[in-house]
Design a protein around this motif. Structure first.
Motif, PDB file in Angstrom:
ATOM      1  N   ASP A   1      33.877 -12.985  -7.446  1.00  0.00           N
ATOM      2  CA  ASP A   1      34.264 -12.548  -6.101  1.00  0.00           C
ATOM      3  C   ASP A   1      34.296 -11.026  -5.994  1.00  0.00           C
TER       4      ASP A   1
ATOM      5  N   LYS B   1      39.884   1.560   2.323  1.00  0.00           N
ATOM      6  CA  LYS B   1      39.824   0.113   2.508  1.00  0.00           C
ATOM      7  C   LYS B   1      39.839  -0.530   1.129  1.00  0.00           C
TER       8      LYS B   1
ATOM      9  N   ASN C   1      42.376  -4.770   3.108  1.00  0.00           N
ATOM     10  CA  ASN C   1      41.554  -5.570   4.010  1.00  0.00           C
ATOM     11  C   ASN C   1      41.329  -6.983   3.486  1.00  0.00           C
TER      12      ASN C   1
ATOM     13  N   ASP D   1      30.821  -9.753  -5.610  1.00  0.00           N
ATOM     14  CA  ASP D   1      30.315 -10.051  -4.263  1.00  0.00           C
ATOM     15  C   ASP D   1      30.880  -9.052  -3.253  1.00  0.00           C
ATOM     16  N   LEU D   2      32.186  -8.777  -3.348  1.00  0.00           N
ATOM     17  CA  LEU D   2      32.821  -7.817  -2.439  1.00  0.00           C
ATOM     18  C   LEU D   2      32.292  -6.405  -2.665  1.00  0.00           C
TER      19      LEU D   2
ATOM     20  N   TYR E   1      29.326  -5.518  -3.584  1.00  0.00           N
ATOM     21  CA  TYR E   1      27.976  -5.375  -3.031  1.00  0.00           C
ATOM     22  C   TYR E   1      27.937  -5.373  -1.513  1.00  0.00           C
ATOM     23  N   THR E   2      29.059  -5.684  -0.864  1.00  0.00           N
ATOM     24  CA  THR E   2      29.093  -5.597   0.593  1.00  0.00           C
ATOM     25  C   THR E   2      29.154  -4.149   1.072  1.00  0.00           C
ATOM     26  N   ASP E   3      29.551  -3.237   0.170  1.00  0.00           N
ATOM     27  CA  ASP E   3      29.702  -1.814   0.507  1.00  0.00           C
ATOM     28  C   ASP E   3      30.715  -1.580   1.625  1.00  0.00           C
ATOM     29  N   LYS E   4      31.693  -2.464   1.749  1.00  0.00           N
ATOM     30  CA  LYS E   4      32.699  -2.332   2.798  1.00  0.00           C
ATOM     31  C   LYS E   4      34.020  -1.776   2.289  1.00  0.00           C
TER      32      LYS E   4
END
Length: 245
Positions: free
Chosen positions: A84, A8, A37, A87-88, A90-93
């Protein structure tokens, strides 16, 4: 980090340091490594020089992020992209990031993302400073992407004479074969390619006019190449060896 197509990825583009003409081939290149994504591009969209991006963004569903230049001479776009990205992160996505810029200001960002265990693919022009290139796991020069639509026969292949005299290239390949070879001196091409990528993030056979690593190594003329059948005999793998061995 798994570099398969299941990754991803988040694509973050610095509009001030990228050309809209590469977008289609850029996204095709990213698709080799995973699924995008998130696709975002940063710039001051009130400025006329970014006008060429507008149709491209709609066509490829890239989200424009508006960032006004508050102070003359200061690049607010870089700061917005970096914030940004964190921030992305730290989402761990996500498994990795694609940073599209030729600006050395993103060197620390690339290093920080890698420290977190994610992969970083960089995209920029050949003028991109070496520190940014080295901070990425892999760096693809956008001049190569711009040539992807060219006819294969028109691709400018560097001749064997020039390749042999490229000491840096020859040593890179030799060291990779040495590190990946068995006792007979033969090395499977795949681990050779992996070793080269780790040692030189900016390496790409297309930089020399060849679409595949095997074609480039063969063109150098200093290495033996051998195809071997595997499994049921219908599949083949390529092995390489330094002719000096």
């Amino acid at each position: 980090m798994d570099t398969g197509t299941t990754q991803k990825l988040a694509i973050l583009i610095d509009a001030d340091n990228a050309q809209p003409s590469i977008t289609e081939n850029l996204l095709a290149e990213v698709a080799k490594y995973g699924t995008a994504n998130v696709k975002r591009i940063y710039g001051d969209w009130t400025q006329p020089q970014l006008r060429g991006w507008k149709e491209i963004l709609l066509e490829h569903s890239i989200q424009p992020i508006q960032q006004f230049g508050y102070t003359r001479g200061k690049n607010a776009t870089d700061s917005a992209l970096i914030i940004d990205a964190m921030d992305l992160l730290y989402t761990d996505k996500f498994d990795g990031f694609c940073l599209v810029s030729s600006d050395s200001d993103f060197t620390k960002l690339a290093a920080r993302i890698r420290e977190a265990g994610l992969v970083v693919y960089g995209f920029g022009e050949q003028k991109t400073p070496d520190p940014f290139v080295a901070a990425c796991d892999k760096f693809i020069y956008t001049e190569v992407l711009a040539e992807e639509d060219d006819d294969k026969d028109q691709r400018k292949k560097r001749p064997t004479k020039d390749l042999k005299q490229d000491t840096k290239l020859v040593n890179l390949v030799r060291n990779a074969i040495e590190a990946s070879s068995d006792e007979s001196g033969w090395a499977h091409l795949a681990p050779v390619g992996s070793y080269i990528a780790k040692q030189s993030p900016g390496f790409d056979p297309r930089n020399y006019g060849y679409r595949k690593l095997g074609e480039l190594i063969d063109a150098i003329g200093l290495f033996e190449m051998e195809e071997r059948k595997v499994g049921d005999g219908h599949s083949k793998v390529i092995y390489v060896k330094d002719k000096r061995k």
